[in-house]
Write a protein that holds these residues in place. Structure first.
Motif, mmCIF file in Angstrom:
data_model
loop_
_atom_site.group_PDB
_atom_site.id
_atom_site.type_symbol
_atom_site.label_atom_id
_atom_site.label_comp_id
_atom_site.label_asym_id
_atom_site.label_seq_id
_atom_site.Cartn_x
_atom_site.Cartn_y
_atom_site.Cartn_z
ATOM 1 N N MET A 55 0.811 -1.216 0.000
ATOM 2 C CA MET A 55 0.000 0.000 0.000
ATOM 3 C C MET A 55 0.848 1.271 0.000
ATOM 4 N N ASN A 56 2.172 1.115 -0.024
ATOM 5 C CA ASN A 56 3.071 2.262 -0.019
ATOM 6 C C ASN A 56 3.465 2.623 -1.452
ATOM 7 N N PHE A 57 3.223 3.869 -1.849
ATOM 8 C CA PHE A 57 3.495 4.303 -3.225
ATOM 9 C C PHE A 57 4.941 4.038 -3.619
ATOM 10 N N ASP A 58 5.881 4.483 -2.801
ATOM 11 C CA ASP A 58 7.300 4.381 -3.162
ATOM 12 C C ASP A 58 7.749 2.931 -3.284
ATOM 13 N N ASP A 59 7.271 2.069 -2.378
ATOM 14 C CA ASP A 59 7.667 0.659 -2.423
ATOM 15 C C ASP A 59 7.159 -0.013 -3.705
ATOM 16 N N VAL A 60 5.896 0.236 -4.040
ATOM 17 C CA VAL A 60 5.319 -0.385 -5.235
ATOM 18 C C VAL A 60 5.980 0.156 -6.491
ATOM 19 N N TYR A 61 6.185 1.457 -6.539
ATOM 20 C CA TYR A 61 6.783 2.069 -7.733
ATOM 21 C C TYR A 61 8.212 1.569 -7.957
ATOM 22 N N ALA A 62 9.021 1.554 -6.899
ATOM 23 C CA ALA A 62 10.408 1.099 -7.029
ATOM 24 C C ALA A 62 10.469 -0.366 -7.447
ATOM 25 N N PHE A 63 9.566 -1.180 -6.911
ATOM 26 C CA PHE A 63 9.558 -2.594 -7.280
ATOM 27 C C PHE A 63 9.175 -2.762 -8.752
ATOM 28 N N GLY A 64 8.179 -2.010 -9.196
ATOM 29 C CA GLY A 64 7.737 -2.108 -10.577
ATOM 30 C C GLY A 64 8.810 -1.740 -11.579
ATOM 31 N N LYS A 65 9.734 -0.868 -11.194
ATOM 32 C CA LYS A 65 10.810 -0.444 -12.111
ATOM 33 C C LYS A 65 11.831 -1.557 -12.352
ATOM 34 N N LYS A 66 11.765 -2.629 -11.559
ATOM 35 C CA LYS A 66 12.729 -3.724 -11.696
ATOM 36 C C LYS A 66 12.307 -4.782 -12.709
ATOM 37 N N VAL A 67 11.013 -4.779 -13.114
ATOM 38 C CA VAL A 67 10.471 -5.939 -13.822
ATOM 39 C C VAL A 67 9.921 -5.562 -15.202
ATOM 40 N N ASP A 68 9.655 -6.611 -16.007
ATOM 41 C CA ASP A 68 9.073 -6.426 -17.341
ATOM 42 C C ASP A 68 7.556 -6.529 -17.321
ATOM 43 N N ASN A 78 -1.298 -0.186 -3.782
ATOM 44 C CA ASN A 78 -1.344 1.248 -4.064
ATOM 45 C C ASN A 78 -1.598 1.480 -5.555
ATOM 46 N N VAL A 79 -2.810 1.892 -5.885
ATOM 47 C CA VAL A 79 -3.213 2.029 -7.285
ATOM 48 C C VAL A 79 -2.511 3.200 -7.965
ATOM 49 N N GLU A 80 -2.254 4.269 -7.225
ATOM 50 C CA GLU A 80 -1.592 5.428 -7.849
ATOM 51 C C GLU A 80 -0.201 5.059 -8.356
ATOM 52 N N ALA A 81 0.511 4.237 -7.605
ATOM 53 C CA ALA A 81 1.826 3.777 -8.062
ATOM 54 C C ALA A 81 1.693 2.923 -9.314
ATOM 55 N N LEU A 82 0.668 2.058 -9.340
ATOM 56 C CA LEU A 82 0.440 1.213 -10.514
ATOM 57 C C LEU A 82 0.120 2.064 -11.741
ATOM 58 N N LYS A 83 -0.700 3.091 -11.557
ATOM 59 C CA LYS A 83 -1.055 3.946 -12.689
ATOM 60 C C LYS A 83 0.156 4.694 -13.234
ATOM 61 N N LYS A 84 1.037 5.132 -12.356
ATOM 62 C CA LYS A 84 2.250 5.818 -12.811
ATOM 63 C C LYS A 84 3.145 4.849 -13.591
ATOM 64 N N LEU A 85 3.296 3.643 -13.084
ATOM 65 C CA LEU A 85 4.105 2.630 -13.782
ATOM 66 C C LEU A 85 3.505 2.311 -15.148
#
Length: 377
Positions: A55-68, A78-85
């Protein structure tokens, strides 16, 4: 074309994620998992583990930047992080808009109404006080709009006297359905629009405790009812434009109508039997879908019954499993333990699937498995 060493990201690493990862090596996938618990069931099955808060924006966003490709084993993210990714080009399945919809039971019910999907009559109430104006709707079931799962966030209101114990937060007030059966349909779709449908599963309730005791496949319903249920599940799948696995839980009424209860845009407890009971498990199917591969066949191998293996009501601590060997001696019994380091009262610690050409024999053996296997501490 399947990318070599595709980096697959999975948010949350519980038992659903564990079974997804167990299907992943067949596809030469590098698996990345994020969970707040370093002892989660996926911890030692993935290529790289990240401790983080879903549910933490920064944690979800940083994790998403690692993967395809990014996917999930549950919806509270955290949906806002998903939308940014997504805006930055990451492939996310299911889409963040679907996650956002499913996070709110009120929006989910309004989606059904808007698209003509049959569901129990309902009202949205802001708080407990508002229930006093809805007594003509009783008996009813109150479901909190946010954060409810596995029976949590659900309260039955028989009459006005139950209002003081009701939830005091935004909720769905749903007209009570006097249903004959509860069923689930698991379907899947890939980005090319190919779909796959599994046979209907029926929840078999304990006659006295009113708890789900087993899941059986195929469900004991008519071909006409199953056809109705499949049609509804596919309509939801297409309306959502979902890529991945979708489980649709439904009520079958005493006059053979089918009403949607809830949906889960992911692999689901009601599809666990597919590991042994279908040509392609729901877990492999989900991976195929999110990686852009053709879907697998969903034909039944044999009729099957699944029983959840729960922690003993007094257990608290490191699990001790009893009766596993005796259960396996029955034949046609497949045990899946989730690798959880601690057991708690009624915590899901594993499941057993029992297959047999005769569904009634499978049910009899499932009852025996339930009696034999104990999870204590």
């Amino acid at each position: 074309m399947l990318k070599h060493h595709l980096k697959l990201g999975l948010i949350k690493g519980g038992q659903l994620g564990r079974m997804l990862l167990q299907a992943a090596p067949s596809f030469d996938v590098q698996s990345f998992v994020m969970d707040d618990d370093i002892a989660c069931p996926c911890r030692h099955l993935c290529h790289e583990f990240t401790q983080g808060d879903a549910m933490n924006f920064d944690d979800v966003y940083a994790f998403g930047k690692k993967v395809d490709v990014l996917t999930f084993e549950y919806e509270h993210i955290n949906v806002e992080a998903l939308k940014k990714l997504k805006s930055e080009g990451l492939s996310i399945f299911p889409d963040p808009d679907i996650i956002e919809l499913v996070q709110d039971k009120g929006r989910q019910k309004e989606f059904y109404r808007r698209h003509g999907i049959p569901t129990a009559d309902f009202q949205i109430v802001p708080n407990r006080l508002a229930l006093k104006a809805c007594t003509e709707f009783f008996p009813a079931v109150q479901k909190t709009c946010k954060a409810g799962y596995d029976g949590k966030g659900v309260f039955k209101l028989k009459d006005e006297g139950d209002i003081p114990d009701a939830f005091n937060e935004p909720s769905v007030l749903e007209k009570y359905v006097d249903f004959d059966k509860e069923i689930s349909i698991v379907v899947a779709r890939n980005a090319d629009g190919e779909v796959a449908v599994y046979r209907a599963v029926e929840m078999v309730f304990h006659p006295l405790k009113n708890l789900v005791e087993f899941l059986r496949c195929p469900a004991d319903i008519s071909a006409d009812v199953e056809k109705k249920a499949v049609t509804i599940a596919l309509r939801i799948l297409h309306q959502l434009n979902l890529v991945g696995v979708l489980a649709v839980e439904m009520f079958v009424t005493r006059d053979a109508q089918v009403l949607v209860n809830e949906i889960a845009p992911r692999v689901h407890n009601s599809g666990h039997h597919t590991i042994e009971g279908a040509l392609t498990s729901q877990f492999e199917q989900h991976l195929r879908a999110v990686m852009g591969l053709p879907l697998g066949l969903t034909d039944m191998t044999l009729p099957s019954v699944m029983v959840n293996l729960l922690g003993d009501e007094k257990a608290q601590g490191k699990p001790v499993y009893q009766g596993i060997a005796q259960a396996l001696q029955l034949g046609g019994v497949y045990i899946h333990l989730y690798g959880k380091t601690k057991t708690k009262p009624f915590r899901k610690m594993g499941h057993a699937t029992i297959v047999d050409a005769d569904i009634n024999k499978a049910l009899e053996r499932a009852l025996r498995v339930k009696e034999l296997i104990k999870i204590r501490s």
